[in-house]
Design a protein around this motif. Sequence first.
Motif, PDB file in Angstrom:
ATOM      1  N   HIS A 105       0.997  -1.099   0.028  1.00  0.00           N
ATOM      2  CA  HIS A 105       0.016   0.023  -0.162  1.00  0.00           C
ATOM      3  C   HIS A 105       0.919   1.154  -0.235  1.00  0.00           C
ATOM      4  O   HIS A 105       1.741   1.541   0.850  1.00  0.00           O
ATOM      5  N   VAL A 106       0.699   2.217  -0.876  1.00  0.00           N
ATOM      6  CA  VAL A 106       1.577   3.272  -1.315  1.00  0.00           C
ATOM      7  C   VAL A 106       1.269   4.480  -0.890  1.00  0.00           C
ATOM      8  O   VAL A 106      -0.136   4.883  -1.405  1.00  0.00           O
ATOM      9  N   VAL A 107       1.569   5.506   0.001  1.00  0.00           N
ATOM     10  CA  VAL A 107       1.055   6.638   0.258  1.00  0.00           C
ATOM     11  C   VAL A 107       2.096   7.590  -0.131  1.00  0.00           C
ATOM     12  O   VAL A 107       3.371   7.779   0.090  1.00  0.00           O
ATOM     13  N   ILE A 108       1.768   8.674  -1.280  1.00  0.00           N
ATOM     14  CA  ILE A 108       2.724   9.587  -1.715  1.00  0.00           C
ATOM     15  C   ILE A 108       1.873  11.017  -1.102  1.00  0.00           C
ATOM     16  O   ILE A 108       0.883  11.526  -1.042  1.00  0.00           O
ATOM     17  N   VAL A 109       3.032  11.712  -0.417  1.00  0.00           N
ATOM     18  CA  VAL A 109       2.781  12.875   0.340  1.00  0.00           C
ATOM     19  C   VAL A 109       3.551  13.930  -0.638  1.00  0.00           C
ATOM     20  O   VAL A 109       4.390  14.234  -0.505  1.00  0.00           O
ATOM     21  N   GLY A 110       2.485  14.620  -0.944  1.00  0.00           N
ATOM     22  CA  GLY A 110       2.743  15.992  -1.999  1.00  0.00           C
ATOM     23  C   GLY A 110       1.830  15.854  -3.242  1.00  0.00           C
ATOM     24  O   GLY A 110       1.848  14.737  -3.798  1.00  0.00           O
ATOM     25  N   GLY A 111       1.343  16.804  -3.672  1.00  0.00           N
ATOM     26  CA  GLY A 111       0.455  17.042  -4.690  1.00  0.00           C
ATOM     27  C   GLY A 111       0.999  17.354  -6.105  1.00  0.00           C
ATOM     28  O   GLY A 111       0.235  17.474  -6.904  1.00  0.00           O
ATOM     29  N   GLY A 112       1.985  17.436  -6.431  1.00  0.00           N
ATOM     30  CA  GLY A 112       2.964  18.115  -7.419  1.00  0.00           C
ATOM     31  C   GLY A 112       3.151  16.867  -8.465  1.00  0.00           C
ATOM     32  O   GLY A 112       2.836  15.911  -8.587  1.00  0.00           O
ATOM     33  N   ASP A 113       3.885  17.466  -9.611  1.00  0.00           N
ATOM     34  CA  ASP A 113       4.481  16.514 -10.660  1.00  0.00           C
ATOM     35  C   ASP A 113       5.061  15.473 -10.065  1.00  0.00           C
ATOM     36  O   ASP A 113       5.051  14.450 -10.780  1.00  0.00           O
ATOM     37  N   THR A 114       6.108  15.908  -9.305  1.00  0.00           N
ATOM     38  CA  THR A 114       6.944  14.417  -8.675  1.00  0.00           C
ATOM     39  C   THR A 114       6.198  13.564  -7.962  1.00  0.00           C
ATOM     40  O   THR A 114       6.284  12.301  -8.340  1.00  0.00           O
ATOM     41  N   GLY A 115       4.997  13.892  -7.213  1.00  0.00           N
ATOM     42  CA  GLY A 115       4.304  12.836  -6.901  1.00  0.00           C
ATOM     43  C   GLY A 115       3.392  12.320  -8.044  1.00  0.00           C
ATOM     44  O   GLY A 115       3.138  10.784  -7.634  1.00  0.00           O
ATOM     45  N   SER A 116       3.047  12.941  -8.970  1.00  0.00           N
ATOM     46  CA  SER A 116       2.355  12.180 -10.091  1.00  0.00           C
ATOM     47  C   SER A 116       3.435  11.130 -10.617  1.00  0.00           C
ATOM     48  O   SER A 116       2.849  10.049 -10.859  1.00  0.00           O
ATOM     49  N   ASP A 117       4.553  11.520 -10.763  1.00  0.00           N
ATOM     50  CA  ASP A 117       5.567  10.375 -11.366  1.00  0.00           C
ATOM     51  C   ASP A 117       5.792   9.246 -10.575  1.00  0.00           C
ATOM     52  O   ASP A 117       5.920   8.059 -10.834  1.00  0.00           O
ATOM     53  N   CYS A 118       5.832   9.355  -9.124  1.00  0.00           N
ATOM     54  CA  CYS A 118       5.779   8.333  -8.270  1.00  0.00           C
ATOM     55  C   CYS A 118       4.270   7.643  -8.438  1.00  0.00           C
ATOM     56  O   CYS A 118       4.687   6.103  -8.137  1.00  0.00           O
ATOM     57  N   LEU A 119       3.466   8.126  -8.660  1.00  0.00           N
ATOM     58  CA  LEU A 119       2.194   7.540  -8.712  1.00  0.00           C
ATOM     59  C   LEU A 119       2.157   6.630  -9.818  1.00  0.00           C
ATOM     60  O   LEU A 119       1.803   5.399  -9.757  1.00  0.00           O
ATOM     61  N   GLY A 120       2.468   7.027 -10.959  1.00  0.00           N
ATOM     62  CA  GLY A 120       2.709   6.102 -12.308  1.00  0.00           C
ATOM     63  C   GLY A 120       3.725   4.931 -12.083  1.00  0.00           C
ATOM     64  O   GLY A 120       3.493   3.854 -12.621  1.00  0.00           O
ATOM     65  N   THR A 121       4.860   5.379 -11.357  1.00  0.00           N
ATOM     66  CA  THR A 121       5.868   4.215 -11.324  1.00  0.00           C
ATOM     67  C   THR A 121       5.491   3.348 -10.521  1.00  0.00           C
ATOM     68  O   THR A 121       5.628   1.935 -10.380  1.00  0.00           O
ATOM     69  N   ALA A 122       4.758   3.603  -9.298  1.00  0.00           N
ATOM     70  CA  ALA A 122       4.109   2.514  -8.219  1.00  0.00           C
ATOM     71  C   ALA A 122       2.963   1.705  -8.797  1.00  0.00           C
ATOM     72  O   ALA A 122       3.151   0.223  -8.623  1.00  0.00           O
ATOM     73  N   LEU A 123       2.185   2.043  -9.663  1.00  0.00           N
ATOM     74  CA  LEU A 123       1.392   1.187 -10.389  1.00  0.00           C
ATOM     75  C   LEU A 123       1.959   0.241 -11.428  1.00  0.00           C
ATOM     76  O   LEU A 123       1.628  -0.766 -11.509  1.00  0.00           O
ATOM     77  N   ARG A 124       3.274   0.862 -12.166  1.00  0.00           N
ATOM     78  CA  ARG A 124       3.775  -0.142 -12.822  1.00  0.00           C
ATOM     79  C   ARG A 124       4.694  -1.207 -12.200  1.00  0.00           C
ATOM     80  O   ARG A 124       4.814  -2.297 -12.499  1.00  0.00           O
ATOM     81  N   GLN A 125       5.083  -0.967 -10.780  1.00  0.00           N
ATOM     82  CA  GLN A 125       5.633  -1.743  -9.976  1.00  0.00           C
ATOM     83  C   GLN A 125       4.773  -2.890  -9.160  1.00  0.00           C
ATOM     84  O   GLN A 125       5.331  -3.731  -8.679  1.00  0.00           O
ATOM     85  N   GLY A 126       3.506  -2.482  -9.375  1.00  0.00           N
ATOM     86  CA  GLY A 126       2.451  -3.997  -8.662  1.00  0.00           C
ATOM     87  C   GLY A 126       2.066  -3.261  -7.401  1.00  0.00           C
ATOM     88  O   GLY A 126       1.787  -4.234  -6.717  1.00  0.00           O
ATOM     89  N   ALA A 127       1.878  -1.892  -7.226  1.00  0.00           N
ATOM     90  CA  ALA A 127       1.271  -1.470  -5.785  1.00  0.00           C
ATOM     91  C   ALA A 127       0.188  -2.009  -5.614  1.00  0.00           C
ATOM     92  O   ALA A 127      -0.853  -2.204  -6.429  1.00  0.00           O
ATOM     93  N   VAL A 128      -0.406  -2.744  -4.248  1.00  0.00           N
ATOM     94  CA  VAL A 128      -1.602  -3.037  -4.165  1.00  0.00           C
ATOM     95  C   VAL A 128      -2.415  -1.939  -4.205  1.00  0.00           C
ATOM     96  O   VAL A 128      -3.798  -1.871  -4.710  1.00  0.00           O
ATOM     97  N   SER A 129      -2.410  -0.566  -3.724  1.00  0.00           N
ATOM     98  CA  SER A 129      -3.085   0.643  -3.778  1.00  0.00           C
ATOM     99  C   SER A 129      -2.254   1.838  -3.649  1.00  0.00           C
ATOM    100  O   SER A 129      -0.930   1.874  -3.154  1.00  0.00           O
ATOM    101  N   VAL A 130      -2.477   2.780  -4.158  1.00  0.00           N
ATOM    102  CA  VAL A 130      -1.906   4.151  -4.234  1.00  0.00           C
ATOM    103  C   VAL A 130      -2.674   5.352  -3.754  1.00  0.00           C
ATOM    104  O   VAL A 130      -3.760   5.610  -4.489  1.00  0.00           O
ATOM    105  N   LEU A 131      -2.404   6.066  -2.697  1.00  0.00           N
ATOM    106  CA  LEU A 131      -3.088   7.303  -2.463  1.00  0.00           C
ATOM    107  C   LEU A 131      -2.151   8.644  -2.368  1.00  0.00           C
ATOM    108  O   LEU A 131      -1.017   8.416  -2.211  1.00  0.00           O
ATOM    109  N   GLN A 132      -2.521   9.685  -2.844  1.00  0.00           N
ATOM    110  CA  GLN A 132      -1.529  10.713  -3.099  1.00  0.00           C
ATOM    111  C   GLN A 132      -2.191  12.107  -2.250  1.00  0.00           C
ATOM    112  O   GLN A 132      -3.374  12.319  -2.610  1.00  0.00           O
ATOM    113  N   LEU A 133      -1.524  12.212  -1.248  1.00  0.00           N
ATOM    114  CA  LEU A 133      -2.067  13.461  -0.455  1.00  0.00           C
ATOM    115  C   LEU A 133      -1.656  14.653  -0.481  1.00  0.00           C
ATOM    116  O   LEU A 133      -0.340  14.835  -0.849  1.00  0.00           O
ATOM    117  N   ASP A 134      -2.528  15.687  -0.797  1.00  0.00           N
ATOM    118  CA  ASP A 134      -2.290  17.000  -1.298  1.00  0.00           C
ATOM    119  C   ASP A 134      -2.724  17.782  -0.040  1.00  0.00           C
ATOM    120  O   ASP A 134      -3.977  17.843   0.229  1.00  0.00           O
TER     121      ASP A 134
END
Length: 322
Positions: A105-134
């Motif tokens: 379960h992945v949580v990204i703290v930060g709502g900018g472009d870098t957080g979006s890049d982390c989101l796409g990467t985590a999905l490709r790595q097989g994360a169970v879930s991903v949340l991004q906090l802004d």
Amino acid sequence: LLRYGIPEFKMEKAHLDRRIDQMRGEGTVFVTGADIGGSCGAGADELRSRCDAVVVAIGAGERRELPVPGRSLHGIHQAMDYLTCANRVREGDYAESPVTADGRHVVIVGGGDTGSDCLGTALRQGAVSVLQLDINPEPGPGRSDDEPWPVYPRTYRISHAHEEARGHAGRDPRLFARATLRFEGDAAGRVRALRLTAVEPVGRSPLAGTEDVIPAGLVLLALGFSGPERAGGLREQLALELDERGNFARDAGFAAGGGRAPGVFVAGDAGRGQSLVVWAIAEGRAAAAAVDRYLTGSTCLPAPVAAHDRPMTALGRMRYGL
């Protein structure tokens, strides 16, 4: 940064390779693995003795931290460290990433472009879930009255990574107006959950009764940058000073310290602070003109901006082909 900080799915590296080959063909000499003033590479004094001018354009790599209880737990990483590891796998440097979202379960703290890049990467790595906090409130669909043109408006936008996440989970992966209170760990000292709260739109004060706990096996801090990196001896050896915002001080002509370090110039995010690529392009051109003028007494190179210019308008970007 372009090779290891930005994922392949966002920018194919063939474009980078082509531009590097072009610059090398035009006479640029690239020296890699050189930490000037640090543990590997020439000292800044040696560099100055060999060169008539030095331009410091190291960017703004000093990462912002999140000083809350539980920050030292295993499984909490700076976003750029995570992205670099993933990109090194793509480049063939690593067989597998030492930091992966696979099965977590992945949580990204930060709502900018870098957080979006982390989101796409985590999905490709097989994360169970991903949340991004802004921490900011959810923006509206249109330009607000206090953001007149040509100010870049804060409106509700969906990045490619957000579209992928919606297809994966059926909803927007972002939680707006949320702040982290603390991290909770297991007996082995690894993060297992994040306690958060809703915050007021103005002042970001926690709202009573809104605390919640979400599972987190991997936490990525994408909180932006506060200026050029302080570590190493570059700053001291080049007699660089810091301005009131923590960036390398320079005058309107890009000279470091107002000319107190002759032949040393500062360009880009190192002097401006975390900003946009159009500013990096414009400042690179202007700094080149400043160096030419320093070396020869005049210049015919275009100098679209001064180091102290206000943010460039859309009209200005069009004027200078940016």
